[in-house]
Design a protein around this motif. Structure first.
Motif, mmCIF file in Angstrom:
data_model
loop_
_atom_site.group_PDB
_atom_site.id
_atom_site.type_symbol
_atom_site.label_atom_id
_atom_site.label_comp_id
_atom_site.label_asym_id
_atom_site.label_seq_id
_atom_site.Cartn_x
_atom_site.Cartn_y
_atom_site.Cartn_z
ATOM 1 N N ARG A 247 22.067 58.619 54.108
ATOM 2 C CA ARG A 247 22.100 58.659 52.644
ATOM 3 C C ARG A 247 23.137 59.698 52.221
ATOM 4 N N PHE A 248 23.866 59.370 51.159
ATOM 5 C CA PHE A 248 24.932 60.293 50.749
ATOM 6 C C PHE A 248 25.110 60.287 49.239
ATOM 7 N N GLU A 249 25.632 61.426 48.755
ATOM 8 C CA GLU A 249 25.942 61.612 47.331
ATOM 9 C C GLU A 249 27.331 62.229 47.227
ATOM 10 N N LEU A 250 28.158 61.665 46.350
ATOM 11 C CA LEU A 250 29.515 62.170 46.139
ATOM 12 C C LEU A 250 29.791 62.309 44.644
ATOM 13 N N PRO A 251 30.667 63.238 44.260
ATOM 14 C CA PRO A 251 31.077 63.317 42.852
ATOM 15 C C PRO A 251 31.872 62.063 42.466
ATOM 16 N N ASP A 252 31.877 61.778 41.187
ATOM 17 C CA ASP A 252 32.662 60.659 40.678
ATOM 18 C C ASP A 252 34.144 61.044 40.709
ATOM 19 N N LEU A 288 23.798 63.456 53.419
ATOM 20 C CA LEU A 288 25.128 64.027 53.250
ATOM 21 C C LEU A 288 25.407 64.164 51.758
ATOM 22 N N ARG A 289 25.784 65.362 51.351
ATOM 23 C CA ARG A 289 26.028 65.581 49.924
ATOM 24 C C ARG A 289 27.308 66.391 49.737
ATOM 25 N N ILE A 290 28.197 65.883 48.900
ATOM 26 C CA ILE A 290 29.433 66.586 48.552
ATOM 27 C C ILE A 290 29.338 66.998 47.092
ATOM 28 N N GLU A 291 29.499 68.289 46.829
ATOM 29 C CA GLU A 291 29.354 68.830 45.471
ATOM 30 C C GLU A 291 30.604 69.601 45.088
ATOM 31 N N LEU A 292 31.099 69.349 43.892
ATOM 32 C CA LEU A 292 32.273 70.059 43.369
ATOM 33 C C LEU A 292 31.842 71.052 42.303
ATOM 34 N N ASP A 293 32.261 72.298 42.462
ATOM 35 C CA ASP A 293 32.095 73.322 41.427
ATOM 36 C C ASP A 293 33.481 73.564 40.833
ATOM 37 N N ALA A 294 33.762 72.880 39.723
ATOM 38 C CA ALA A 294 35.103 72.947 39.132
ATOM 39 C C ALA A 294 35.429 74.347 38.640
ATOM 40 N N ALA A 295 34.422 75.062 38.125
ATOM 41 C CA ALA A 295 34.675 76.411 37.615
ATOM 42 C C ALA A 295 35.039 77.377 38.744
ATOM 43 N N ALA A 296 34.307 77.279 39.855
ATOM 44 C CA ALA A 296 34.569 78.161 40.991
ATOM 45 C C ALA A 296 35.675 77.629 41.886
ATOM 46 N N LYS A 297 36.104 76.380 41.634
ATOM 47 C CA LYS A 297 37.136 75.718 42.447
ATOM 48 C C LYS A 297 36.734 75.678 43.921
ATOM 49 N N THR A 298 35.540 75.171 44.167
ATOM 50 C CA THR A 298 35.046 75.018 45.532
ATOM 51 C C THR A 298 34.435 73.627 45.697
#
Length: 355
Positions: A247-252, A288-298
């Motif tokens: 199972r996985f999750e990704l940002p759009d 599996l999970r991919i997470e974007l922190d746009a403010a922290a740029k990570t």
């Protein structure tokens, strides 16, 4: 590689320090004899002249040396050569003039004279020679800084090219591995017989994966949105193989800023490692999970930690160190690796390309 206090390269070890002191004393002695031949008959005047010259030389050397380190932190020769040249001249002259004024003021006070003499014609004319010495010292220090920076850039570029080549080879080996293709063809065979429409989609996603690998290996960085689309295609293929065990999750990807970039195939390496090193089953699925922190740029890649035993030829242990080294040549921000009882987490810095 900003919080560190500036340090002069010659002061980092006892031997260079001793060599520096001997050099300064030698230069000061030579200047003392050349500028005060009449002092040879007066040891006291000769000693005073030597002391002042040593103070001048040491002060000017330190002022220019620290200015080199300070400027290297903020303005590099490679990034802004014209700006660096102007700042070099300004900082060198201002710092050196401050040293000259302070030394002359100390000498005036030592002679018990009025500080107003500092600006008299006699003393103003005496600034010329110390400033000439300053120019020579400054030329040496900043030329040395430029040459060291140039050499470091060449070494860094050569090392980066080597690591990129290694990463390309490793990525191609993983993606074009016969086992990967064998598993993909087995899954495709089943789909063709049972779900023809899904089989068509599988072929398209497989084609996109291979096309991306061949295209991206020619680039130093790729848009994060493209890397995420590739990761989605790659995980789609793996999901066909693992079924509900994965199972996985990704940002759009459509919501990712266009100027966000990452080294190519970064996510593939982390996803491949997660699937290779951990067990997955329907009763205990791999998350599996991919997470974007746009403010922290990570960008965080998380996976369930359920380690399985690997054969001696299944893992070379070079993937993550190679990725870390590639990032080290692109940004000062480190790749962070964290491991808990339940998860393995890798945090990647997100780079920016401004138009």
């Amino acid at each position: 590689m900003s919080e560190h206090a500036p340090t002069m390269p010659p002061l980092r070890a006892p031997r260079p320090l001793l060599r520096l002191l001997l050099t300064l004393l030698g230069v000061s002695a030579a200047i003392s004899f050349l500028t005060c031949l009449r002092c040879l008959d007066n040891p006291r005047e000769l000693l005073l002249n030597f002391t002042l010259t040593t103070i001048y030389t040491t002060g000017l050397w330190l002022a220019n040396g620290y200015s080199v380190d300070w400027l290297d932190k903020y303005v590099g020769w490679k990034q802004s050569p014209a700006k660096r040249l102007v700042l070099t001249l300004l900082v060198s002259l201002v710092g050196s003039l401050a040293v000259i004024v302070l030394v002359r003021l100390g000498y005036i006070l030592y002679r018990q004279q009025s500080p107003a003499r500092l600006f008299s014609a006699e003393y103003v004319d005496g600034y010329v020679f110390p400033l000439v010495i300053t120019v020579l010292i400054s030329m040496f220090m900043h030329s040395r800084s430029f040459l060291l920076g140039w050499r470091e850039a060449l070494v860094r570029n050569e090392r980066l090219q080597k690591e990129i080549a290694l990463a390309e080879t490793a990525s191609l080996r993983q993606q074009l591995d016969p086992h990967f293709m064998f598993n993909a063809l087995n899954a495709l065979t089943s789909l063709v017989e049972e779900e023809p429409k899904l089989a068509v989609r599988f072929i398209r996603q497989l084609s996109q994966v291979y096309r991306y690998v061949l295209d991206a290996r020619q680039r130093e960085v790729v848009p994060l949105a493209e890397e995420l689309e590739f990761a989605r295609s790659y995980l789609f293929l793996q999901h066909i193989r693992y079924g509900e065990a994965l199972r996985f999750e990704l940002p759009d990807a459509r919501q990712i800023p266009a100027h966000f970039v990452v080294p190519p195939l970064s996510l593939q390496l982390l996803l491949e490692n997660a699937l290779k090193h951990n067990a997955a089953s329907v009763s205990q699925p791999m998350h599996l999970r991919i997470e974007l922190d746009a403010a922290a740029k990570t960008l965080q890649v998380r996976n369930t930690l359920r380690l399985r035993r690997l054969g001696p030829d299944e893992s070379l242990g070079i993937g993550l160190p190679n990725l870390t080294a590639r990032y080290a040549h692109l940004t000062a921000e480190p790749v962070q690796v964290a491991r808990t009882a339940a998860e393995f987490v890798v945090t990647l810095p997100v780079l920016e390309i401004m138009n």
